[in-house]
Write a protein that holds these residues in place. Structure first.
Motif, short mmCIF file in Angstrom:
data_model
loop_
_atom_site.label_atom_id
_atom_site.label_comp_id
_atom_site.label_asym_id
_atom_site.label_seq_id
_atom_site.Cartn_x
_atom_site.Cartn_y
_atom_site.Cartn_z
N TYR A 104 0.33 2.93 9.21
CA TYR A 104 1.62 2.23 9.32
C TYR A 104 1.40 0.72 9.25
O TYR A 104 2.13 -0.02 8.59
N LEU A 105 0.40 0.28 10.00
CA LEU A 105 0.09 -1.15 10.07
C LEU A 105 -0.27 -1.68 8.68
O LEU A 105 0.26 -2.71 8.22
N GLU A 106 -1.18 -1.00 8.02
CA GLU A 106 -1.62 -1.45 6.70
C GLU A 106 -0.45 -1.44 5.71
O GLU A 106 -0.26 -2.40 4.95
N THR A 107 0.31 -0.36 5.73
CA THR A 107 1.43 -0.25 4.80
C THR A 107 2.42 -1.39 4.99
O THR A 107 2.84 -2.05 4.03
N ALA A 108 2.77 -1.63 6.24
CA ALA A 108 3.75 -2.69 6.53
C ALA A 108 3.21 -4.06 6.12
O ALA A 108 3.95 -4.90 5.60
N PHE A 109 1.92 -4.25 6.32
CA PHE A 109 1.28 -5.52 5.96
C PHE A 109 1.38 -5.76 4.44
O PHE A 109 1.81 -6.83 3.99
N TYR A 110 1.02 -4.75 3.66
CA TYR A 110 1.05 -4.94 2.21
C TYR A 110 2.49 -4.99 1.68
O TYR A 110 2.79 -5.75 0.76
N GLU A 111 3.37 -4.20 2.28
CA GLU A 111 4.78 -4.25 1.85
C GLU A 111 5.35 -5.64 2.07
O GLU A 111 6.01 -6.21 1.19
N GLU A 112 5.08 -6.18 3.24
CA GLU A 112 5.60 -7.52 3.54
C GLU A 112 4.99 -8.57 2.61
O GLU A 112 5.68 -9.45 2.10
N ALA A 113 3.69 -8.44 2.38
CA ALA A 113 3.01 -9.43 1.53
C ALA A 113 3.57 -9.41 0.10
O ALA A 113 3.78 -10.47 -0.51
N VAL A 114 3.83 -8.22 -0.41
CA VAL A 114 4.39 -8.13 -1.76
C VAL A 114 5.82 -8.68 -1.76
O VAL A 114 6.23 -9.41 -2.67
N ARG A 115 6.56 -8.36 -0.72
CA ARG A 115 7.97 -8.79 -0.63
C ARG A 115 8.08 -10.31 -0.49
O ARG A 115 8.92 -10.95 -1.12
#
Lengths: 188, 233
Positions: free
Chosen positions: A46-57
């Motif tokens: 969850y942590l990794e996914t949210a991190f990359y999602e936010e970074a791309v966004r």
């Protein structure tokens, strides 16, 4: 890397394969021990996914770093979906995150990604010997080596040795949670 | 192009990804379809592992809790010898490539660093197996250690194969926690090597979201097809 087709790669990364595997895993009667380990893994994913999602966004990334972020985001989403499917109603809820601005510039993004991925590798290594179910174990190691590929990739991007040691050191769950806790990334 | 070698790695799952990037094939040596080592690397049943040495550099993975059942030890011996055979292959490949003088730039440092890791894996497995360790085979790398492009292409295949091999054995080690933990500390290093080699040649370092495990039979057949192992097994 210029000759690579990014759209094609993203399609690959998005590939939601192995419906059969998810079914098998979901059907497995996981022990309480395995449920606990899978929920630990799910929290990290969850942590990794949210991190990359936010970074791309957020949009501060470009070039190879952006490609890395998108592909790895897709992989981590796959891991989340797989683990949620396996856990069913026993799955922990997704926490809330605050990445403390690390997604807002490429340099801090890359430095954080290295830590997250290296930590993920150490976390899976530390749990492999603790699982009860062989099918769950096989799935866990299949994720584990992908996390290592991610770690190697982002290390290479910043010019660090991708494989710094002959043996990756495992971390216990307590060590991983303490390290994650210190980041302040999980806020609730 | 009178001779042709195809190093076939995978057959399902990741094959879709790998095939789309490029099927790895290159020319050399005409007799490469022989499966030289199929089944030959294992079969040291009956020799008991008495314990695993601690891994260098950190504590916590030791042989003190190696399962006591004889059949577990037989299985672990076979698996460790299978791993040792693959590590011998990798170690020799990098050692020869580094010695050949054919590598430049990052390929050269990759070979040096990864060669050091593979030799450490060999030493570790030899120590774990003691007298039960299989002997080092003889190798012929068909010129792949003497040309930078062939070296890198082969390194990608060997490392991806190593990852698939370790992942394919994990479930068999479920009752042997010490061996499993040691294997977990090695497989991620192989995966780092694979990703590194892939990045150097312009392939996606992590081409798919789950690595595909391979059975021992699949791995030995793929290795056999390379013709890299010429004897001693």
């Amino acid at each position: 890397m210029a000759n690579m087709d990014l759209a094609d790669l993203e399609a690959l990364a998005d590939f939601d394969a192995d419906g059969a595997l998810r079914e098998t895993l979901a059907a497995t009667k996981a022990s309480a021990n395995d449920v606990s380990i899978l929920n630990f893994a799910l929290t990290l994913e969850y942590l990794e996914t949210a991190f990359y999602e936010e970074a791309v966004r957020v949009g501060a990334l470009e070039g190879e770093t952006l490609k890395f972020a998108k592909i790895v985001r897709n992989h981590e989403r796959g891991h989340v979906t797989l683990l949620e499917g396996a856990l069913g109603s026993a799955a922990v809820k997704k926490p809330r995150f605050d990445f403390q601005g690390t997604t807002e510039n490429a340099r801090t993004f890359r430095a954080t990604a290295i830590v997250l991925e290296d930590t993920g590798v150490a976390a899976y290594a530390g749990q492999a010997g603790l699982l009860d179910d062989p099918e769950i174990l096989t799935t866990a190691v299949r994720i584990h080596s992908i996390e290592a590929r991610h770690a190697s990739w982002i290390r290479h991007i910043v010019g660090k040795v991708p494989a710094p040691k002959a043996f990756d050191e495992p971390l216990t769950r307590a060590q991983v949670l303490a390290a994650v806790g210190k980041t302040g990334f999980i806020v609730g | 192009m009178t001779d042709h070698v195809s190093v076939e790695l995978v057959d399902a799952g990741e094959a879709r990804a790998a095939a789309r990037e490029d099927p790895l094939s290159y020319s050399r040596g005409g007799f490469l379809r022989r499966a030289l080592i199929a089944g030959g690397a294992v079969g040291v049943g009956g020799v008991l592992i008495t314990g695993l040495p601690g891994l260098p550099g950190f504590a916590g993975v030791t042989g003190t809790d190696v399962a006591s059942a004889a059949e577990t030890k037989d299985l672990a011996t076979d698996i460790l010898n299978y791993a040792l055979t693959l590590e011998y292959l990798e170690a020799e490949f990098y050692t020869r490539a580094s010695a050949s003088g054919a590598l430049r730039g990052e390929a050269r440092s990759f070979a040096r660093v990864v060669g050091g890791h593979e030799r450490a894996h060999v030493e570790y497995l030899q120590k774990a197996l003691g007298a039960a360790a299989v002997a080092k085979p003889t190798f012929d790398f068909k010129g792949t250690t003497e040309d930078q492009d062939l070296f890198l292409a082969t390194a990608v295949v060997l490392e991806d194969t190593g990852v698939a091999a370790y992942n394919g054995k994990a479930a068999d080690l479920i009752n042997d926690k010490a061996v499993l933990a040691a294997a977990a500390s090695v497989v991620s290093v192989e995966a780092r090597h694979a990703a590194w080699a892939r990045d150097i040649v312009g392939k996606t370092p992590a081409p798919i979201w789950l690595d595909t495990p391979k059975s021992q039979e699949q791995i030995l057949a793929a290795v056999g097809r390379t013709g890299f192992i010429t004897g001693g097994v």
